[in-house]
Design a protein around this motif. Sequence first.
Motif, PDB file in Angstrom:
ATOM      1  N   PHE A  56       0.842  -1.199   0.000  1.00  0.00           N
ATOM      2  CA  PHE A  56       0.000   0.000   0.000  1.00  0.00           C
ATOM      3  C   PHE A  56       0.877   1.250   0.000  1.00  0.00           C
ATOM      4  CE2 PHE A  56      -2.239  -3.390   2.295  1.00  0.00           C
ATOM      5  CZ  PHE A  56      -3.307  -3.571   1.430  1.00  0.00           C
ATOM      6  N   THR A  57       1.448   1.556  -1.160  1.00  0.00           N
ATOM      7  CA  THR A  57       2.340   2.703  -1.295  1.00  0.00           C
ATOM      8  C   THR A  57       1.917   3.556  -2.490  1.00  0.00           C
ATOM      9  OG1 THR A  57       3.904   1.542  -2.746  1.00  0.00           O
ATOM     10  CG2 THR A  57       4.274   1.357  -0.365  1.00  0.00           C
ATOM     11  N   ILE A  58       2.420   4.780  -2.505  1.00  0.00           N
ATOM     12  CA  ILE A  58       2.147   5.661  -3.643  1.00  0.00           C
ATOM     13  C   ILE A  58       2.766   5.075  -4.910  1.00  0.00           C
ATOM     14  CG2 ILE A  58       2.575   7.962  -4.590  1.00  0.00           C
ATOM     15  CD1 ILE A  58       2.523   9.041  -1.765  1.00  0.00           C
ATOM     16  N   LEU A  61       0.524   2.489  -6.222  1.00  0.00           N
ATOM     17  CA  LEU A  61      -0.670   3.117  -6.789  1.00  0.00           C
ATOM     18  C   LEU A  61      -0.397   3.677  -8.183  1.00  0.00           C
ATOM     19  CD1 LEU A  61      -3.617   4.031  -6.315  1.00  0.00           C
ATOM     20  CD2 LEU A  61      -2.689   6.157  -5.340  1.00  0.00           C
ATOM     21  N   LEU A  62       0.753   4.317  -8.364  1.00  0.00           N
ATOM     22  CA  LEU A  62       1.099   4.866  -9.679  1.00  0.00           C
ATOM     23  C   LEU A  62       1.281   3.753 -10.700  1.00  0.00           C
ATOM     24  CD1 LEU A  62       3.609   7.695  -8.648  1.00  0.00           C
ATOM     25  CD2 LEU A  62       1.202   7.928  -9.286  1.00  0.00           C
ATOM     26  N   TYR A  64      -0.204   0.912 -10.603  1.00  0.00           N
ATOM     27  CA  TYR A  64      -1.553   0.407 -10.899  1.00  0.00           C
ATOM     28  C   TYR A  64      -2.232   1.306 -11.929  1.00  0.00           C
ATOM     29  CZ  TYR A  64      -6.532  -0.481 -10.298  1.00  0.00           C
ATOM     30  OH  TYR A  64      -7.861  -0.729 -10.524  1.00  0.00           O
ATOM     31  N   PHE A  65      -2.108   2.619 -11.759  1.00  0.00           N
ATOM     32  CA  PHE A  65      -2.686   3.547 -12.739  1.00  0.00           C
ATOM     33  C   PHE A  65      -2.107   3.296 -14.133  1.00  0.00           C
ATOM     34  CE2 PHE A  65      -3.621   6.909  -9.283  1.00  0.00           C
ATOM     35  CZ  PHE A  65      -4.866   6.341  -9.057  1.00  0.00           C
ATOM     36  N   THR A  89       8.859  10.629  -5.898  1.00  0.00           N
ATOM     37  CA  THR A  89       7.699  10.450  -5.030  1.00  0.00           C
ATOM     38  C   THR A  89       7.939  11.039  -3.652  1.00  0.00           C
ATOM     39  OG1 THR A  89       7.197   8.386  -6.218  1.00  0.00           O
ATOM     40  CG2 THR A  89       6.076   8.758  -4.130  1.00  0.00           C
TER      41      THR A  89
END
Length: 389
Positions: A56-58, A61-62, A64-65, A89
């Motif tokens: 669960f990190t930025i 998330l990026l 995943y996008f 980041t």
Amino acid sequence: MAQDVTYDQTVAGRPEARKPSIWSALPSWQKSWPGLLAMAVIAILCGLPGLEVFPFTIDALLRYFDSVLPPIYGKGLFVDLLHFNYVVTCLVAGIVIRNVIGVPKSWEPGLTYSGCFMNVGIIMLGSQYVLRDLVKLGPISIVIMVFMVFGGALIFTFMGRYFKMGDALTGLLAAAFSMCGVSACIAIAPMVRAKSEEVAYAIAVSVTFGLVCLFALPFIGRLLGLSNDAFGLLSAAGVPNSNQVIATGFNFSFEAGKVSGFSNIGRLVLIPAGVLFIYFMTLGKELRTTTISFWSVLKEKFPLFVFGFAFVWTLNCLQAWPVPASEAMGNVMNWFFSLCFVGLGLTTKLADLKKAGPKGIVIGYVAGSMRIGLCLILLFIVIKMGYFK
């Protein structure tokens, strides 16, 4: 009329600040733990290298996008095109928190440790190099670094005299841009009898210019097709502050970050000679009445953590520890650099652009850009000669 108070007089008025040790110059643990804890949590949430088991990190998330968004010319937006990595980041997260949300006062003492984290990261960087890496960079890189330190000082001295800035501010800007930003600026301030507001002015200009370089130089490097070695040397020679040097290198690639950190050591070693050179250039008319000892300047200005880097690097060249130990130290290096980058973002005030003023922005940015342009010319010359392919 009140007499202007200079930087050395301000420091002299605080006896405890005359000869601070490494530890006495830092806030106590009781005051620092909120800021240190905040930096650690933010770094983990951004995505620390080596801790990929925490999903669960930025960074996750990026990525995943990038996997769900339509590709742009076959590439992902954040990772491939914008080159978001843990450096960008951590920095962006820190800058957003500082300038949009705000940083609590309880964090401020802990944020002062970011410079120490950078020093520890540089020491651990020695574990990533062996003797062939020094041979690979060769004497050409040393020549370029020496030329950029003293050539940059000449550029700023000329610009300062042309715009009639005054000897003190000229010396401060020359030191900040030619060597290692804030540290060099503070080191030369007592010698040129700079006022406190002039020190703050020069620091604001160098820090904001370095921030622009941090995001702009990697783009320019990729546009010009520079190799990792060439870009690492460019960031070490062109970016004012040491932590921004390393962040700029890692923003380009991991290998470029290693080269920028290794090359930056050469610039740090030149601090005592560079400080004396700038003093002689800006206040040469006082040489007849003032005696400056090279050895006293060397003892006071030489960065001691360079010896730690040299020690770790020497043991690595002698294969004093196995490969897994070097890899572990590489992870430790990334963790300390991540903490440093978070701290750098949390202490970056975009309002410093206003503090620098239009004249400071013009002089600092034009002269700093001239240094980078000069370094690019030197790099293309040595590339034509067969180096940094």
